[in-house]
Design a protein around this motif. Structure first.
Motif, PDB file in Angstrom:
ATOM      1  N   TYR A  17       0.738  -1.164  -0.039  1.00 43.09           N
ATOM      2  CA  TYR A  17       0.001  -0.035  -0.141  1.00 43.09           C
ATOM      3  C   TYR A  17       0.588   1.340   0.045  1.00 43.09           C
ATOM      4  O   TYR A  17       0.053   2.330  -0.162  1.00 43.09           O
ATOM      5  N   LYS A  18       1.984   1.179  -0.037  1.00 43.56           N
ATOM      6  CA  LYS A  18       3.052   2.485  -0.113  1.00 43.56           C
ATOM      7  C   LYS A  18       2.633   3.177  -1.244  1.00 43.56           C
ATOM      8  O   LYS A  18       2.861   4.569  -1.194  1.00 43.56           O
ATOM      9  N   SER A  19       2.471   2.625  -2.314  1.00 40.54           N
ATOM     10  CA  SER A  19       2.320   3.438  -3.446  1.00 40.54           C
ATOM     11  C   SER A  19       0.812   3.950  -3.678  1.00 40.54           C
ATOM     12  O   SER A  19      -0.086   3.522  -3.756  1.00 40.54           O
ATOM     13  N   THR A  20       0.873   5.431  -3.573  1.00 42.14           N
ATOM     14  CA  THR A  20      -0.349   6.250  -3.486  1.00 42.14           C
ATOM     15  C   THR A  20      -0.859   6.203  -5.004  1.00 42.14           C
ATOM     16  O   THR A  20      -2.056   6.246  -5.085  1.00 42.14           O
ATOM     17  N   ALA A  21      -0.134   5.970  -6.149  1.00 39.99           N
ATOM     18  CA  ALA A  21      -0.816   5.928  -7.311  1.00 39.99           C
ATOM     19  C   ALA A  21      -1.323   4.556  -7.403  1.00 39.99           C
ATOM     20  O   ALA A  21      -2.739   4.361  -7.982  1.00 39.99           O
ATOM     21  N   PHE A  22      -1.130   3.414  -6.785  1.00 34.28           N
ATOM     22  CA  PHE A  22      -1.755   2.038  -6.783  1.00 34.28           C
ATOM     23  C   PHE A  22      -3.168   2.432  -6.140  1.00 34.28           C
ATOM     24  O   PHE A  22      -3.793   2.033  -6.472  1.00 34.28           O
ATOM     25  N   LEU A  23      -2.934   3.067  -5.060  1.00 37.13           N
ATOM     26  CA  LEU A  23      -4.227   3.280  -4.159  1.00 37.13           C
ATOM     27  C   LEU A  23      -5.188   4.075  -5.004  1.00 37.13           C
ATOM     28  O   LEU A  23      -6.408   3.661  -4.856  1.00 37.13           O
ATOM     29  N   HIS A  24      -4.730   5.144  -5.485  1.00 34.74           N
ATOM     30  CA  HIS A  24      -5.760   5.777  -6.272  1.00 34.74           C
ATOM     31  C   HIS A  24      -6.258   5.434  -7.250  1.00 34.74           C
ATOM     32  O   HIS A  24      -7.483   5.541  -7.897  1.00 34.74           O
ATOM     33  N   ALA A  25      -5.406   4.494  -8.065  1.00 40.39           N
ATOM     34  CA  ALA A  25      -5.815   3.607  -9.271  1.00 40.39           C
ATOM     35  C   ALA A  25      -7.127   2.699  -8.781  1.00 40.39           C
ATOM     36  O   ALA A  25      -7.884   2.232  -9.641  1.00 40.39           O
ATOM     37  N   MET A  26      -7.051   2.222  -7.516  1.00 41.51           N
ATOM     38  CA  MET A  26      -7.831   1.021  -7.173  1.00 41.51           C
ATOM     39  C   MET A  26      -8.985   1.694  -6.447  1.00 41.51           C
ATOM     40  O   MET A  26     -10.218   1.246  -6.445  1.00 41.51           O
ATOM     41  N   ILE A  27      -8.787   2.810  -5.694  1.00 40.41           N
ATOM     42  CA  ILE A  27     -10.000   3.290  -4.717  1.00 40.41           C
ATOM     43  C   ILE A  27     -10.293   4.566  -5.221  1.00 40.41           C
ATOM     44  O   ILE A  27      -9.436   5.510  -5.324  1.00 40.41           O
ATOM     45  N   ARG A  28     -11.601   4.534  -5.720  1.00 39.83           N
ATOM     46  CA  ARG A  28     -12.164   6.007  -6.239  1.00 39.83           C
ATOM     47  C   ARG A  28     -12.800   6.947  -5.145  1.00 39.83           C
ATOM     48  O   ARG A  28     -12.938   8.022  -5.618  1.00 39.83           O
ATOM     49  N   GLY A  29     -13.388   6.175  -4.267  1.00 40.52           N
ATOM     50  CA  GLY A  29     -14.185   6.911  -3.481  1.00 40.52           C
ATOM     51  C   GLY A  29     -14.152   6.367  -1.861  1.00 40.52           C
ATOM     52  O   GLY A  29     -13.777   5.165  -1.577  1.00 40.52           O
TER      53      GLY A  29
END
Length: 146
Positions: A17-29
């Motif tokens: 989970y350290k990659s915010t790009a990964f998080l933002h791509a997976m979690i939209r809201g």
């Protein structure tokens, strides 16, 4: 001292989970609840305060309120109707019109760290939502705070 399993789990979680790009791509809201999450939960204070406004004990108030609770939560009866019905049941005068909102406002205590997180998420493009089983008069107070 943490055991090996928890240490490995933490390391894997952190790496994943350290990659915010990964998080933002997976979690939209992100959805939030109100009481206990965005604000300190005022529930334990509301009924006793309303009971005092009626001049009765919390137990007596609850017995009069409970038959109407569902309809009030579903906004099938207005607050003024609720107070008139409870007052008739208790055989006391009905309190003022905006009692619920006024009492909720008295105990409304936002968790600043959570609102900071909400602002951060919004600024980073996340869709935000609020899901709560809050009463309509209390929600009007919350919306007025924006």
């Amino acid at each position: 001292m943490p055991n090996l399993k928890s240490t490995l789990l933490h390391a894997c979680f952190h790496q994943f989970y350290k990659s915010t790009a990964f998080l933002h791509a997976m979690i939209r809201g992100v959805l939030f609840d109100l009481g206990g999450v965005l604000i300190d939960d005022p529930t334990k204070h509301i009924r006793p305060a309303i009971a005092r406004a009626f001049g009765v004990t919390p137990t007596r108030f609850s017995k009069a309120y409970d038959p109407f609770k569902r309809a009030f939560f579903k906004n099938e009866i207005a607050e003024t109707v609720l107070w008139k019905r409870i007052a008739a049941h208790l055989r006391v005068p009905a309190p003022r019109k905006n009692l619920w909102r006024d009492i909720f406002a008295r105990f409304y205590s936002p968790k600043q760290e959570m609102f900071s997180l909400v602002r951060q998420l919004r600024n980073n493009g996340y869709v935000l939502g609020l899901l709560s089983n809050i009463e309509v008069p209390a929600m009007k107070h919350v919306l007025a705070q924006r």
